[in-house]
Design a protein around this motif. Structure first.
Motif, mmCIF file in Angstrom:
data_model
loop_
_atom_site.group_PDB
_atom_site.id
_atom_site.type_symbol
_atom_site.label_atom_id
_atom_site.label_comp_id
_atom_site.label_asym_id
_atom_site.label_seq_id
_atom_site.Cartn_x
_atom_site.Cartn_y
_atom_site.Cartn_z
ATOM 1 N N VAL A 153 -5.469 3.323 -1.369
ATOM 2 C CA VAL A 153 -6.244 2.186 -0.840
ATOM 3 C C VAL A 153 -7.127 1.598 -1.938
ATOM 4 O O VAL A 153 -7.144 0.380 -2.167
ATOM 5 C CB VAL A 153 -7.088 2.618 0.376
ATOM 6 C CG1 VAL A 153 -8.013 1.482 0.813
ATOM 7 C CG2 VAL A 153 -6.192 3.031 1.529
ATOM 8 N N TYR A 199 -4.897 -0.074 -4.613
ATOM 9 C CA TYR A 199 -4.407 -1.390 -4.168
ATOM 10 C C TYR A 199 -5.512 -2.434 -4.302
ATOM 11 O O TYR A 199 -5.299 -3.527 -4.843
ATOM 12 C CB TYR A 199 -3.932 -1.289 -2.714
ATOM 13 C CG TYR A 199 -3.484 -2.595 -2.108
ATOM 14 C CD1 TYR A 199 -2.144 -2.962 -2.090
ATOM 15 C CD2 TYR A 199 -4.411 -3.496 -1.551
ATOM 16 C CE1 TYR A 199 -1.723 -4.153 -1.534
ATOM 17 C CE2 TYR A 199 -4.001 -4.694 -1.001
ATOM 18 C CZ TYR A 199 -2.663 -5.017 -0.990
ATOM 19 O OH TYR A 199 -2.253 -6.210 -0.450
ATOM 20 N N LEU A 240 0.847 -1.189 0.000
ATOM 21 C CA LEU A 240 0.000 0.000 0.000
ATOM 22 C C LEU A 240 0.890 1.249 0.000
ATOM 23 O O LEU A 240 0.632 2.210 -0.743
ATOM 24 C CB LEU A 240 -0.905 -0.011 1.234
ATOM 25 C CG LEU A 240 -1.944 1.105 1.327
ATOM 26 C CD1 LEU A 240 -2.974 0.959 0.228
ATOM 27 C CD2 LEU A 240 -2.620 1.074 2.691
#
Length: 217
Positions: free
Chosen positions: A60, A63, A5
């Motif tokens: 986020v 990912y 991340l």
């Protein structure tokens, strides 16, 4: 997963928000020495395609979308490979689901190993190696090389795992060997495959091997 991340964010930050910063070196980590990001996986075939998503939606979401896309592409690649052999949509569909959701993938998803989720390129590699054996066309060699490179850039483990798997696959599919492997068309395709892999991976492998040779792996 927090490591990858961070790297999803770091590539965006280094390339678009810092001045003259290399995404392969983080000067702030372990300051004043800095940290070569290539000491561990940079997983370029994940972080680079995720850049537009990171810019638009944040790291986020980027990912998670990258992770979920690996399931779709793993299933699609295996579907196309098995359908080419069997001409059975049901067999191909079941094979795609089994491959996409196999325990290997689910365990690495749970552990947050984004690089090792890059199995989607393996059935595509096999698909175009199969076409190289059957049709012996350079365009199939080019596509096979591109999918090999994508796998290697997902995880350096896959650089040699894909190479070994691809070699075994070709030996199994290219019988009789003398008739196929020594044909001029196949040799041209094989050389094309090797040159493309060398050209695309060479500049990226060199700094990694230099660090590893110093005991910095």
């Amino acid at each position: 997963n927090l490591e990858y991340l961070f790297k999803t964010w770091w590539f965006k930050h280094a390339l678009f928000e810092l001045t003259r910063a290399s995404p392969f070196f983080n000067a702030n980590s372990f300051y004043p020495f800095g940290y070569p990001v290539t000491l561990s996986e940079t997983t370029l075939s994940n972080t680079i395609p995720a850049l537009p998503l990171t810019l638009l939606l944040g790291e986020v979401a980027a990912y998670n979308i990258t992770l979920l896309t690996s399931f779709v592409l793993s299933a699609l690649g295996m579907y196309l490979l098995v359908f080419g052999w069997t001409r059975s949509p049901m067999a191909a569909f079941i094979s795609g689901v089994i491959f996409a959701f196999c325990p290997y993938r689910l365990s690495h998803m749970g552990a947050g190993h984004l690089p090792l989720m890059g199995t989607q390129w393996l059935p595509f590699l096999f698909l175009f190696l199969e076409r190289m054996v059957v049709h012996r066309q350079r365009r199939d060699a080019v596509l096979a090389a591109l999918f090999y490179v994508l796998g290697a850039l997902s995880a350096w483990y896959y650089a040699y795992i894909y190479a070994l798997a691809g070699l075994i696959f070709v030996l199994l599919r290219a019988r009789p060997w003398r008739q196929i492997l020594l044909s001029r068309k196949f040799l041209v395709s094989a050389v094309t495959f090797g040159l493309i892999c060398l050209a695309l991976l060479g500049p990226l492998v060199w700094p990694v091997t230099q660090l590893w040779s110093q005991g910095s792996r």
